[in-house]
Design an enzyme around this catalytic site. Structure first.
Site, short mmCIF file in Angstrom:
data_model
loop_
_atom_site.label_atom_id
_atom_site.label_comp_id
_atom_site.label_asym_id
_atom_site.label_seq_id
_atom_site.Cartn_x
_atom_site.Cartn_y
_atom_site.Cartn_z
N ASP A 7 12.11 24.81 -52.84
CA ASP A 7 11.11 24.15 -52.01
C ASP A 7 10.60 22.91 -52.76
O ASP A 7 10.63 22.86 -54.00
CB ASP A 7 9.93 25.08 -51.70
N GLU A 9 7.44 19.66 -52.65
CA GLU A 9 6.27 19.00 -52.06
C GLU A 9 6.48 17.51 -52.21
O GLU A 9 7.12 17.06 -53.17
CB GLU A 9 4.97 19.45 -52.74
N HIS A 57 -0.88 19.92 -49.92
CA HIS A 57 -0.51 20.40 -51.26
C HIS A 57 -1.60 20.23 -52.31
O HIS A 57 -1.58 20.91 -53.35
CB HIS A 57 0.79 19.75 -51.73
N HIS A 152 -0.14 24.72 -50.04
CA HIS A 152 1.30 24.79 -50.25
C HIS A 152 1.60 24.45 -51.70
O HIS A 152 1.04 23.52 -52.27
CB HIS A 152 2.02 23.79 -49.33
#
Length: 235
Positions: A7, A9, A57, A152
């Site tokens: 993943d 950001e 984030h 996140h």
């Protein structure tokens, strides 16, 4: 099989307009088991995040200012990923950003280092058509706790997705049996005929104890309550 759940950001939504990767989180799975060999880096994008992205984030320009730039982690990331099957939720988004970062450095696209890519969003839509299939929704569906997820984060989201992916692909989804037998040397199938009287044998105390121990082990693996709890005998 070696798999990497990944993943990122980013500063915004579009690498074509200059948005950059600011965090990468990778979780290694080998033969369907989490190894604990993870990869996590914050990255200085050399620009500010959009307000909407920052709200998601929470990684401020000040926090990222002293972090390495992407070219300083590119080879380390490539070596970690190299040859693995990569698992991503909404893969085009993350792959688009990572491909752009490597292309910016004059290197082959990131996708060339992966043996293949699995998009769990596509997988979830096929398995659960018409339902919400965000990571949070899948955590709820597969009873994986995400109560600690306030913002996140690339590594945290990768850890949650790893648990979701293992739960989604655990195996047999149906407990039905086909009532057919192979007949004769020709190998043709014919109806097995009516079933005889079904005898129900209740599990013993020892068997129930072993069953509970097996479920407890599954609970530990998924960091929550495994789906088989829904089918456990009551009382």
């Amino acid at each position: 099989m070696r798999q990497i759940v990944l993943d990122t950001e980013t500063t915004g939504l579009n690498p074509r307009t200059g948005d950059r990767v600011i965090e990468i989180g990778c979780v290694e799975i080998f033969n369907r088991k989490l190894t604990g060999n993870n990869f996590h880096r914050y990255i200085n994008p050399e620009r500010d995040s959009d307000e909407a992205a920052l709200a998601v984030h929470g990684l401020t320009t000040e926090f990222l200012r002293d972090k390495p730039k992407f070219h300083e982690v590119a080879e380390e990331l490539r070596a970690f990923i190299d040859g693995a099957e990569v698992i991503i939720h909404n893969a085009p988004f993350d792959m688009g950003f990572l491909n752009a970062e490597y292309t910016r450095l004059g290197l082959p696209p990131f996708s060339t280092y992966c043996s293949s890519v699995i998009d769990t969003l596509v997988q979830a839509k096929e398995m659960h058509p018409g339902k919400r299939n965000s990571l949070d929704a899948l955590c709820d569906r597969y009873e994986i706790s995400n109560a600690h997820r306030k913002l996140h984060g690339a590594l945290l989201d990768s850890e949650l997705l790893a648990d979701v992916y293992i739960a989604m692909t655990r195996g047999q989804n149906s407990l039905t049996m086909d009532v057919a037998v192979e007949a004769g040397s020709a190998g043709e199938l014919e109806d097995a005929g009516p079933l005889g009287e079904i005898i129900v044998l209740a599990a013993s105390i020892d068997e129930l104890t072993l069953h509970e121990q097996a479920l407890a082990g599954l609970d530990k693996n998924v960091k929550g309550s495994c789906v088989w709890r829904n089918y456990s005998p009551q009382g």
